[in-house]
Design an enzyme around this catalytic site. Structure first.
Site, PDB file in Angstrom:
ATOM      1  N   CYS A  42      47.651  79.689  67.354  1.00 25.53           N
ATOM      2  CA  CYS A  42      47.105  78.738  66.384  1.00 25.53           C
ATOM      3  C   CYS A  42      45.587  78.749  66.499  1.00 25.53           C
ATOM      4  O   CYS A  42      45.038  79.373  67.403  1.00 25.53           O
ATOM      5  CB  CYS A  42      47.579  77.327  66.689  1.00 25.53           C
ATOM      6  SG  CYS A  42      49.360  77.188  66.822  1.00 25.53           S
TER       7      CYS A  42
ATOM      8  N   ARG B  74      44.386  83.076  62.354  1.00 22.13           N
ATOM      9  CA  ARG B  74      45.187  82.851  63.568  1.00 22.13           C
ATOM     10  C   ARG B  74      46.524  82.160  63.267  1.00 22.13           C
ATOM     11  O   ARG B  74      47.335  81.943  64.176  1.00 22.13           O
ATOM     12  CB  ARG B  74      44.407  81.966  64.549  1.00 22.13           C
ATOM     13  CG  ARG B  74      43.135  82.607  65.076  1.00 22.13           C
ATOM     14  CD  ARG B  74      42.469  81.701  66.101  1.00 22.13           C
ATOM     15  NE  ARG B  74      43.326  81.467  67.231  1.00 22.13           N
ATOM     16  CZ  ARG B  74      43.393  82.224  68.316  1.00 22.13           C
ATOM     17  NH1 ARG B  74      42.626  83.286  68.422  1.00 22.13           N
ATOM     18  NH2 ARG B  74      44.213  81.925  69.299  1.00 22.13           N
TER      19      ARG B  74
ATOM     20  N   TRP C  35      50.378  78.138  63.790  1.00 21.34           N
ATOM     21  CA  TRP C  35      51.349  79.233  63.720  1.00 21.34           C
ATOM     22  C   TRP C  35      52.517  78.752  64.577  1.00 21.34           C
ATOM     23  O   TRP C  35      52.417  78.711  65.799  1.00 21.34           O
ATOM     24  CB  TRP C  35      50.714  80.503  64.300  1.00 21.34           C
ATOM     25  CG  TRP C  35      51.657  81.656  64.430  1.00 21.34           C
ATOM     26  CD1 TRP C  35      52.361  82.020  65.534  1.00 21.34           C
ATOM     27  CD2 TRP C  35      51.978  82.616  63.429  1.00 21.34           C
ATOM     28  NE1 TRP C  35      53.092  83.143  65.265  1.00 21.34           N
ATOM     29  CE2 TRP C  35      52.884  83.537  63.992  1.00 21.34           C
ATOM     30  CE3 TRP C  35      51.587  82.798  62.096  1.00 21.34           C
ATOM     31  CZ2 TRP C  35      53.399  84.611  63.291  1.00 21.34           C
ATOM     32  CZ3 TRP C  35      52.097  83.864  61.396  1.00 21.34           C
ATOM     33  CH2 TRP C  35      52.988  84.755  61.987  1.00 21.34           C
TER      34      TRP C  35
ATOM     35  N   ASN D 219      46.786  75.101  71.305  1.00 27.50           N
ATOM     36  CA  ASN D 219      47.227  76.468  71.035  1.00 27.50           C
ATOM     37  C   ASN D 219      47.841  76.991  72.316  1.00 27.50           C
ATOM     38  O   ASN D 219      47.212  76.928  73.369  1.00 27.50           O
ATOM     39  CB  ASN D 219      46.028  77.341  70.629  1.00 27.50           C
ATOM     40  CG  ASN D 219      46.389  78.813  70.602  1.00 27.50           C
ATOM     41  OD1 ASN D 219      47.508  79.177  70.238  1.00 27.50           O
ATOM     42  ND2 ASN D 219      45.456  79.652  71.000  1.00 27.50           N
ATOM     43  N   GLY D 220      49.070  77.498  72.230  1.00 30.07           N
ATOM     44  CA  GLY D 220      49.726  78.035  73.421  1.00 30.07           C
ATOM     45  C   GLY D 220      51.179  77.598  73.471  1.00 30.07           C
ATOM     46  O   GLY D 220      51.732  77.152  72.454  1.00 30.07           O
TER      47      GLY D 220
ATOM     48  N   GLU E 193      59.177 105.895  67.235  1.00 24.92           N
ATOM     49  CA  GLU E 193      58.097 104.943  66.961  1.00 24.92           C
ATOM     50  C   GLU E 193      56.733 105.644  67.000  1.00 24.92           C
ATOM     51  O   GLU E 193      55.873 105.380  66.166  1.00 24.92           O
ATOM     52  CB  GLU E 193      58.157 103.767  67.958  1.00 24.92           C
ATOM     53  CG  GLU E 193      57.062 102.733  67.817  1.00 24.92           C
ATOM     54  CD  GLU E 193      56.987 102.056  66.450  1.00 24.92           C
ATOM     55  OE1 GLU E 193      57.874 102.228  65.612  1.00 24.92           O
ATOM     56  OE2 GLU E 193      55.980 101.352  66.223  1.00 24.92           O
TER      57      GLU E 193
ATOM     58  N   LYS F  56      54.093 105.706  63.835  1.00 25.04           N
ATOM     59  CA  LYS F  56      52.703 105.242  63.939  1.00 25.04           C
ATOM     60  C   LYS F  56      51.756 106.336  63.456  1.00 25.04           C
ATOM     61  O   LYS F  56      50.849 106.092  62.680  1.00 25.04           O
ATOM     62  CB  LYS F  56      52.313 104.873  65.380  1.00 25.04           C
ATOM     63  CG  LYS F  56      52.868 103.604  65.957  1.00 25.04           C
ATOM     64  CD  LYS F  56      52.356 102.331  65.343  1.00 25.04           C
ATOM     65  CE  LYS F  56      53.173 101.898  64.175  1.00 25.04           C
ATOM     66  NZ  LYS F  56      54.220 100.980  64.334  1.00 25.04           N
TER      67      LYS F  56
ATOM     68  N   GLU G 294      52.038 106.931  59.567  1.00 24.10           N
ATOM     69  CA  GLU G 294      51.573 105.882  58.657  1.00 24.10           C
ATOM     70  C   GLU G 294      50.075 105.607  58.771  1.00 24.10           C
ATOM     71  O   GLU G 294      49.443 105.204  57.795  1.00 24.10           O
ATOM     72  CB  GLU G 294      52.374 104.591  58.842  1.00 24.10           C
ATOM     73  CG  GLU G 294      52.158 103.904  60.171  1.00 24.10           C
ATOM     74  CD  GLU G 294      52.907 102.594  60.295  1.00 24.10           C
ATOM     75  OE1 GLU G 294      53.222 101.963  59.277  1.00 24.10           O
ATOM     76  OE2 GLU G 294      53.174 102.174  61.440  1.00 24.10           O
TER      77      GLU G 294
ATOM     78  N   HIS H 202      69.002 122.545  67.904  1.00 24.97           N
ATOM     79  CA  HIS H 202      69.997 122.705  66.838  1.00 24.97           C
ATOM     80  C   HIS H 202      69.324 122.870  65.473  1.00 24.97           C
ATOM     81  O   HIS H 202      69.930 122.539  64.441  1.00 24.97           O
ATOM     82  CB  HIS H 202      70.956 121.509  66.835  1.00 24.97           C
ATOM     83  CG  HIS H 202      71.750 121.401  68.102  1.00 24.97           C
ATOM     84  ND1 HIS H 202      72.767 122.270  68.424  1.00 24.97           N
ATOM     85  CD2 HIS H 202      71.629 120.564  69.160  1.00 24.97           C
ATOM     86  CE1 HIS H 202      73.266 121.954  69.608  1.00 24.97           C
ATOM     87  NE2 HIS H 202      72.584 120.918  70.088  1.00 24.97           N
TER      88      HIS H 202
ATOM     89  N   LYS I 281      52.104  94.897  54.623  1.00 27.24           N
ATOM     90  CA  LYS I 281      52.553  94.315  55.889  1.00 27.24           C
ATOM     91  C   LYS I 281      53.982  93.803  55.771  1.00 27.24           C
ATOM     92  O   LYS I 281      54.778  93.940  56.677  1.00 27.24           O
ATOM     93  CB  LYS I 281      51.603  93.180  56.294  1.00 27.24           C
ATOM     94  CG  LYS I 281      51.895  92.594  57.670  1.00 27.24           C
ATOM     95  CD  LYS I 281      51.497  93.544  58.785  1.00 27.24           C
ATOM     96  CE  LYS I 281      51.978  93.117  60.137  1.00 27.24           C
ATOM     97  NZ  LYS I 281      52.108  94.227  61.075  1.00 27.24           N
TER      98      LYS I 281
HETATM   99  C1  F6R Z   1      55.411 100.059  60.838  1.00 26.06           C
HETATM  100  C2  F6R Z   1      55.748  98.798  60.209  1.00 26.06           C
HETATM  101  C3  F6R Z   1      56.945  98.756  59.326  1.00 26.06           C
HETATM  102  C4  F6R Z   1      57.743  97.478  59.602  1.00 26.06           C
HETATM  103  C5  F6R Z   1      58.905  97.347  58.596  1.00 26.06           C
HETATM  104  C6  F6R Z   1      59.779  96.157  58.906  1.00 26.06           C
HETATM  105  O1  F6R Z   1      54.255  99.956  61.617  1.00 26.06           O
HETATM  106  O2  F6R Z   1      55.089  97.822  60.395  1.00 26.06           O
HETATM  107  O3  F6R Z   1      57.736  99.881  59.488  1.00 26.06           O
HETATM  108  O4  F6R Z   1      58.237  97.552  60.905  1.00 26.06           O
HETATM  109  O5  F6R Z   1      58.394  97.236  57.304  1.00 26.06           O
HETATM  110  O6  F6R Z   1      59.048  94.968  58.846  1.00 26.06           O
HETATM  111  P1  F6R Z   1      59.606  93.638  59.485  1.00 26.06           P
HETATM  112  O7  F6R Z   1      59.710  93.833  60.939  1.00 26.06           O
HETATM  113  O8  F6R Z   1      58.625  92.590  59.082  1.00 26.06           O
HETATM  114  O9  F6R Z   1      60.955  93.408  58.870  1.00 26.06           O
END
Ligand code: F6R
Length: 609
Positions: free
Chosen positions: A2, A28, A75, A101-102, A481, A485, A488, A504, A604
């Site tokens: 927060c 935040r 938050w 906050n915490g 993963e 990363k 993307e 294979h 996001k």
């Molecule tokens: C990759 C990334 C996306 C999310 C995906 C699911 O860095 O951020 O692949 O992981 O869109 O998003 P959430 O977890 O919000 O359902």
């Protein structure tokens, strides 16, 4: 995570200043907001759920009297994002107001004790106990004064906190205290500020005093006084002049949010160790009773589910099925039923594919459990039980800190389940739990010792046109993963496979110099993985290995290697091993002149199917 802000001003009313400062802290968290001021012996409060602008439109936050006040942008961590849970929180007599906050770990015990002493709680937050503790201290011994009442209250708290307190008993002061949550003072000619972060006051002053863990601060119009919480000794600390721009300050001096969030992982991992036991237990009970368990998610969250399927299998001997949410309805929509349990994992709690899978399963009477970072998100509303992973807002589009937190929560769940099912020895459980506690420090160590090496690696492989990511066992999830990363953020086409699958088919791509990244956890797969490395090496691949420190066998085969500390249990290995891969994606993007915070074509939160 927060945002807290407090101010004593010599010029006019403080509320408009608190309001604009909170706006600068909105990054935040922003699910509710509140301000409290003191005027003529009374605390005046305005608060509500919603973003600052929306709450201001309804309540006019500027219209509070007084030159001393505190404010909060929230938050949610404990209690839904509702008006009743918005800060500031007050004691029974409305003479003390607190922002925080915490996470207060022992709030349930303290609440019970205070309720037994006649205190009346109105919110579901952990914060409210602080106001009642201060009230109790003042009631029992009024002569000790506000500073000591706050001091004695914080001594009883375990967990993380940055708090600011005002009280009608001493209306000329703000008392702050800190443990593991950020707190900084701003000093100007006409005002003193306290805040979670410098951007809150940066347009008003560039003179800042950082407060450390275990310190309490008494702010008055005359100045500030810092004391140690343990022995009340005086701490002398002069303001520093800060030459950051507001943009730099929000990123705490880091050039991008992504790297800031990678560096935040020791803290976010510590926060995931403060989950409410009760919810972990409930979810473990549901998983234990289910006939079939699907782990449903997208993208990075799916990779956390894939890793979790190994954790549940190895620790609790429970078979679970990780499924891409976008495929769930096609694959299992007809068979899912009242005996099925869905554990949906979504950082945002709003991903359309994940919610569609959940709705389908719910319509067929399956049990829905959730793991998310956003309390109040749709996933929290549709889940029978949910856990909040407590990572704070993630601003970089690429999931980093939220991934490692998901892994930590899922490992804790697997341990709970293991205990219920009695499948592994107490010694083994204790060993893994101890290592889980150490992960924040392990991750800190990796960042400290390996970041520069990864940076150099990014320079070396700057022009690579493609990468392979290979791992065996649970490291398959880490490999996936790492690939996501890199693709993307740095736009480098990449492939990831369980290392055993490479021969294979994919191995036909290998030609001299082809970069292959191996995730080499020191587990049962290690020996076989060495065979896979040799297969690649024999065809001229450049081997980049993420290894445990002193893994000489692999060092001898690798062209480049990055080390993580020794002795990490297999089920926890994705957490430390993914850190170098996050850094690699980040530094390759930077090398290529790309903005890692805003990868093209991505959002996001993906709210379309
Ligand atoms: C990759 C990334 C996306 C999310 C995906 C699911 O860095 O951020 O692949 O992981 O869109 O998003 P959430 O977890 O919000 O359902």
């Amino acid at each position: 995570m927060c945002g807290i802000f407090g101010c004593i001003t010599k010029e006019g009313n403080v509320a408009p200043l608190i309001h604009t400062s909170l706006k600068r802290l909105e990054y935040r968290g922003y699910d509710s907001v509140g301000i409290a001021t003191i005027h003529e012996g009374k605390i005046h409060v305005k608060k509500d759920q919603g973003k600052i602008d929306d709450v201001h439109k309804i309540w006019n936050l500027d219209d509070l009297p007084g030159s001393i006040g505190i404010g909060h942008t929230r938050w949610a961590t404990h209690g839904a994002p509702l008006k009743i849970n918005a800060h500031p929180h007050m004691d029974c007599t409305e003479q003390v107001a607190v922002i925080h906050n915490g996470i207060i770990e022992n709030f349930s015990e303290l609440k019970l004790e205070l309720e037994n002493n006649g205190h009346n709680f109105v919110s579901k937050t952990d914060t409210e106990v602080i106001a009642h503790l201060i009230e109790e201290n003042l009631k029992k011994k009024p002569e000790i004064g506000l500073v000591n009442a706050v001091l004695e209250a914080v001594k009883r708290l375990s967990g993380s906190y940055a708090i600011a307190v005002i009280s009608t008993s001493e209306p000329d002061k703000i008392i702050c205290a800190r443990n593991e949550s950020p707190l900084v003072l701003g000093i100007s000619e006409n005002a003193i500020y306290c805040a979670s972060d410098m951007p809150a006051f940066l347009p008003l002053t560039n003179k800042a005093v950082w407060i450390n863990d275990g310190e309490l601060v008494i702010i008055s119009a005359k100045g500030y006084e810092i004391r140690r919480i343990d022995d009340f000794s005086v701490v002398t600390r002069k303001p520093e002049v800060i030459d950051w721009t507001p943009e730099m300050a929000i990123k705490q001096g880091y050039p991008h949010f992504m790297i800031k969030e990678i560096h935040e992982q020791p803290t976010t991992l510590r926060n995931t160790l403060r989950l409410q036991e009760h919810y972990l237990d409930l979810i473990a009970t549901f998983l234990d009773r289910a006939r079939e368990v699907f782990l449903v998610a997208c993208g990075t969250s799916y990779h956390a589910c894939l890793a979790a399927s190994y954790m549940f299998s190895k620790l609790a001997f429970l078979a679970t099925y990780p499924v891409y949410a976008s495929e769930f309805i096609e694959q299992h929509g007809k068979s899912v039923n009242i005996d099925s349990t869905i554990l949906a994992v979504s950082q945002s709690g709003e991903t359309a594919d994940t919610l569609a899978a959940v709705t389908c399963a719910q319509q067929r009477a399956a049990t829905i459990l959730g793991l998310t970072n956003v309390i109040g998100s749709t996933l929290t509303r549709v889940s029978r039980v949910y856990i909040s992973q407590q990572s704070g807002p993630e601003i970089g589009v690429a999931a980093t800190k939220t991934f490692t937190s998901q892994l930590s929560v899922l490992a804790q769940l697997a341990l709970r389940l293991a205990k219920k099912r009695g499948k592994i020895s107490q010694d083994e459980m204790d060993y893994i739990s101890e290592k889980l506690e150490k992960l924040p420090d392990i991750v800190k160590e990796i960042i400290k010792t390996q970041e520069e090496k990864v940076k150099q690696l990014a320079k070396k492989y700057r022009d690579a046109k493609i990468f392979f990511f290979l791992g065996r066992g649970i490291s398959t999830a880490t490999a996936y993963e790492g690939r996501l990363k890199l693709m993307e953020i740095a736009y480098v086409p990449s492939l990831a496979f369980p290392a055993g699958e490479s021969k294979h088919g994919p191995i036909s791509l290998i030609e001299p110099g082809f970069p292959v990244i191996f995730i080499c956890a020191k587990d049962d797969t290690h020996k076989t993985l060495i065979g896979n490395i040799m297969e690649m090496k024999a065809r001229g691949a450049s081997i980049i290995a993420i290894i445990e420190k002193d893994d000489e066998a692999i060092k001898a085969l690798a062209d480049d290697y990055i080390e993580v500390p020794k002795g990490i249990p297999e089920v926890l290995s994705p957490i430390p091993f993914v850190i170098p891969l996050q850094l690699l994606a980040y530094y390759l993007a930077v090398e290529k002149g790309l903005n890692p915070d805003m990868p093209r074509n991505l959002a996001k939160s993906v709210t379309v199917k």
